[in-house]
Design a protein around this motif. Structure first.
Motif, short mmCIF file in Angstrom:
data_model
loop_
_atom_site.label_atom_id
_atom_site.label_comp_id
_atom_site.label_asym_id
_atom_site.label_seq_id
_atom_site.Cartn_x
_atom_site.Cartn_y
_atom_site.Cartn_z
N ALA A 162 0.83 -1.20 0.00
CA ALA A 162 0.00 0.00 0.00
C ALA A 162 0.87 1.26 0.00
CB ALA A 162 -0.92 -0.02 1.22
N VAL A 163 1.83 1.32 0.89
CA VAL A 163 2.70 2.50 0.99
C VAL A 163 3.73 2.48 -0.14
CG1 VAL A 163 4.40 3.70 2.42
CG2 VAL A 163 2.38 2.68 3.49
N GLY A 183 8.92 -9.19 -2.34
CA GLY A 183 9.08 -10.63 -2.14
C GLY A 183 8.42 -11.43 -3.25
N LYS A 187 5.31 -10.16 -7.66
CA LYS A 187 5.24 -8.80 -7.11
C LYS A 187 6.23 -7.90 -7.85
CE LYS A 187 3.45 -9.75 -2.45
NZ LYS A 187 3.65 -9.64 -0.99
N TYR A 203 13.93 -9.70 -3.09
CA TYR A 203 14.91 -9.89 -2.01
C TYR A 203 14.99 -11.35 -1.55
CZ TYR A 203 11.04 -9.97 1.35
OH TYR A 203 9.90 -10.31 2.04
N ASN A 230 10.58 0.32 4.73
CA ASN A 230 9.37 -0.29 5.29
C ASN A 230 9.65 -1.59 6.03
OD1 ASN A 230 7.40 1.55 4.39
ND2 ASN A 230 7.49 0.70 2.32
N VAL A 231 10.87 -2.11 5.90
CA VAL A 231 11.13 -3.49 6.32
C VAL A 231 12.24 -3.61 7.38
CG1 VAL A 231 11.89 -5.76 5.51
CG2 VAL A 231 10.26 -4.45 4.15
N CYS A 252 10.14 4.52 7.80
CA CYS A 252 8.68 4.45 7.89
C CYS A 252 8.21 3.23 8.67
CB CYS A 252 8.12 4.41 6.47
SG CYS A 252 6.36 4.11 6.42
N TYR A 258 8.59 -6.84 13.59
CA TYR A 258 7.36 -6.57 14.34
C TYR A 258 6.95 -7.70 15.28
CZ TYR A 258 6.37 -2.33 11.59
OH TYR A 258 6.43 -1.08 11.02
N PHE A 281 9.37 8.74 11.19
CA PHE A 281 8.18 9.60 11.26
C PHE A 281 6.93 8.76 11.44
CE2 PHE A 281 5.95 8.86 7.21
CZ PHE A 281 6.89 8.09 6.54
N VAL A 283 2.92 9.19 10.49
CA VAL A 283 2.12 10.04 9.61
C VAL A 283 1.04 10.82 10.37
CG1 VAL A 283 0.45 8.24 8.92
CG2 VAL A 283 0.99 10.13 7.36
N ASN A 331 -0.38 -10.70 1.40
CA ASN A 331 -1.14 -9.68 0.66
C ASN A 331 -0.36 -9.26 -0.57
OD1 ASN A 331 0.87 -8.46 2.41
ND2 ASN A 331 0.06 -6.50 1.75
N1 LIG Z 1 5.40 5.52 9.93
C1 LIG Z 1 4.11 5.57 9.63
O1 LIG Z 1 3.39 6.50 9.95
C2 LIG Z 1 3.53 4.41 8.87
C3 LIG Z 1 2.23 4.49 8.33
C4 LIG Z 1 1.77 3.41 7.55
C5 LIG Z 1 2.57 2.30 7.35
N2 LIG Z 1 3.80 2.25 7.92
C6 LIG Z 1 4.69 1.12 7.67
O2 LIG Z 1 4.86 0.99 6.29
C7 LIG Z 1 5.17 -0.36 5.96
C8 LIG Z 1 4.28 -0.83 4.83
O3 LIG Z 1 2.93 -0.80 5.27
P1 LIG Z 1 1.74 -1.13 4.27
O4 LIG Z 1 0.50 -0.81 4.98
O5 LIG Z 1 2.02 -0.51 2.96
O6 LIG Z 1 1.82 -2.70 4.16
P2 LIG Z 1 2.12 -3.56 2.82
O7 LIG Z 1 3.43 -3.14 2.31
O8 LIG Z 1 0.93 -3.47 1.94
O9 LIG Z 1 2.17 -5.01 3.40
C9 LIG Z 1 3.24 -5.44 4.20
C10 LIG Z 1 4.35 -6.04 3.32
O10 LIG Z 1 5.54 -6.10 4.05
C11 LIG Z 1 6.34 -7.11 3.50
N3 LIG Z 1 6.92 -7.93 4.57
C12 LIG Z 1 6.29 -8.57 5.56
N4 LIG Z 1 7.16 -9.20 6.35
C13 LIG Z 1 8.35 -9.00 5.83
C14 LIG Z 1 9.65 -9.42 6.19
N5 LIG Z 1 9.86 -10.18 7.26
N6 LIG Z 1 10.66 -9.04 5.43
C15 LIG Z 1 10.43 -8.28 4.34
N7 LIG Z 1 9.21 -7.81 3.96
C16 LIG Z 1 8.19 -8.19 4.70
C17 LIG Z 1 5.46 -7.97 2.60
O11 LIG Z 1 5.78 -7.68 1.24
P3 LIG Z 1 6.82 -8.62 0.44
O12 LIG Z 1 6.06 -9.83 0.05
O13 LIG Z 1 7.22 -7.78 -0.69
O14 LIG Z 1 7.92 -8.94 1.40
C18 LIG Z 1 4.08 -7.46 2.91
O15 LIG Z 1 3.23 -7.57 1.80
C19 LIG Z 1 5.02 -1.14 7.25
O16 LIG Z 1 6.29 -1.31 7.82
C20 LIG Z 1 4.17 -0.23 8.11
O17 LIG Z 1 4.34 -0.47 9.48
C21 LIG Z 1 4.28 3.28 8.67
#
Ligand SMILES: NC(=O)c1ccc[n+]([C@@H]2O[C@H](COP(=O)([O-])OP(=O)(O)OC[C@H]3O[C@@H](n4cnc5c(N)ncnc54)[C@H](OP(=O)(O)O)[C@@H]3O)[C@@H](O)[C@H]2O)c1
Length: 340
Positions: A162-163, A183, A187, A203, A230-231, A252, A258, A281, A283, A331
């Motif tokens: 999503a992000v 992954g 994708k 990766y 993100n990871v 992010c 986690y 940060f 959001v 997802n």
């Molecule tokens: N700082 C903020 O304000 C804020 C706000 C929103 C989201 N976030 C963060 O942004 C990131 C993405 O969020 P999203 O909502 O867009 O989720 P997303 O990317 O749609 O879904 C999570 C993805 O993370 C990857 N993942 C999961 N476990 C992993 C691992 N062990 N190693 C590597 N990749 C892994 C997977 O993609 P692959 O199959 O490609 O590995 C999974 O599809 C998250 O870390 C979330 O916490 C932060």
């Protein structure tokens, strides 16, 4: 409104390590009578987000923990089905924090608790993704922290998500080179062919930092000027080895840690050597940018210039399983639960 029953998902225990289905419970509850100023909303989609894993823990992080035996908190979009508030009418589409349940009642006089959305050119579900919190997250980290110049290279992990999917497309719109990490071959193909990134690295094909860093070198011949993380873990280590002087990292998310996995940074001295700026940060602490960000994101989605993809689980009972899948990368795009 004839239905008086509501189905909810509660958190009933806290996970140690990976969450399981046992941490959740499906319960039935009566929909309360509306008081003055209140609005009843039927949720059409629930948003499942990685931050929810952090809230399942006891200790306070930047967000309050999710209370036990209460409805899982979370973003929702839906429709007003009854209203005792002059500002909202039956049929209005709204975004809010409705939680993992079919219906919710809010005191709509509280500022910002629900927002009306226009679905003429933007699908309702997109307000939980590219034109919602994840989109603004991408926008903030890219525009306010990385701030790429045309010709610079921006890398983003979880690039099909999503992000991440928004980060690369917004970087391309600013004339930067966008390189994703995701992954699996499917994708990665999607990230390049549909989202228009310049390259995407699977990766999972790389077992160690050396190998991943070599792949990054090939995909980023001029080095890395901006990284949207993100990871964490091996991905961050590999990126740091290819970072240019004065590069910027928007911190992010660190989803690889986690569930409590240790994710040490192997070479922090590179921050100094490369004079890097690394900034975390949240959001929701930058509400001042939301109008500007949503204007750009909404415009791009409405005109088909910003593409996004959704993974949709069907029915409230499917939410826990879909959430566990999100933490494992099952997802493909924004993870939603469709209720209507
Ligand atoms: N700082 C903020 O304000 C804020 C706000 C929103 C989201 N976030 C963060 O942004 C990131 C993405 O969020 P999203 O909502 O867009 O989720 P997303 O990317 O749609 O879904 C999570 C993805 O993370 C990857 N993942 C999961 N476990 C992993 C691992 N062990 N190693 C590597 N990749 C892994 C997977 O993609 P692959 O199959 O490609 O590995 C999974 O599809 C998250 O870390 C979330 O916490 C932060």
């Amino acid at each position: 409104m004839t239905n008086t029953q509501n189905i909810q998902i509660q958190l009933v225990s806290r996970p140690t390590g990976e969450p399981t289905l046992d941490n959740f419970k499906l319960v039935e509850a009566a929909i309360p009578e509306l008081g003055e100023g209140q609005v009843l909303i039927r949720n059409h989609y629930l948003s499942l987000d990685p931050y929810m894993r952090g809230r399942m823990n006891e200790g306070k992080s930047y967000a309050q923990p999710q209370p036990l035996n209460e409805v899982m908190m979370g973003g929702t979009v839906g429709e007003v089905v009854a209203s005792k508030n002059a500002a909202f009418s039956v049929g209005d589409k709204v975004v809010g924090m409705g939680g993992w349940q079919q219906y919710f009642v809010v005191d709509a006089n509280q500022r910002g608790v629900i927002q009306k959305v226009d679905t003429t050119h933007i699908p309702l579900s997109a307000y939980l993704g590219a034109v919602g919190m994840p989109g603004v997250t991408a926008w903030y980290g890219l525009v306010k922290i990385i701030n790429p110049k045309a010709g610079e290279t921006v890398v983003v992990s979880a690039a099909s998500g999503a992000v991440g999917s928004c980060v690369g497309q917004l970087a391309k719109a600013r004339g930067a080179r966008a390189v994703g990490l995701a992954g699996g071959a499917d994708k990665c193909r999607y990230v390049v062919e549909q989202l228009g990134f310049d390259a995407c690295i699977d990766y999972k094909e790389h077992r160690d930092v050396k190998s991943l860093s070599a792949a990054l070198k090939a995909a980023c011949p001029d080095g890395i000027d901006g990284h949207f993380e993100n990871v964490g873990g091996m991905i961050l280590d590999a990126v740091m080895l290819r970072a240019n002087a004065f590069s910027r990292v928007a911190m992010c998310g660190m989803i690889s840690g986690y569930n409590g996995e240790p994710i040490p940074m192997s070479a922090p001295q590179l921050i100094l050597v490369n004079r890097m700026k690394i900034e975390g940060f949240i959001v929701s602490e930058h509400m001042e940018v939301w109008p500007e960000a949503l204007k750009e994101l909404g415009g791009l989605v409405a005109t088909g210039k910003l593409k996004f993809r959704e993974s949709v689980a069907e029915g409230i009972a499917a939410a826990p399983e879909a959430f566990l899948g999100l933490l494992k990368g099952r997802n493909f795009g924004k993870q939603l639960v469709k209720l209507v």
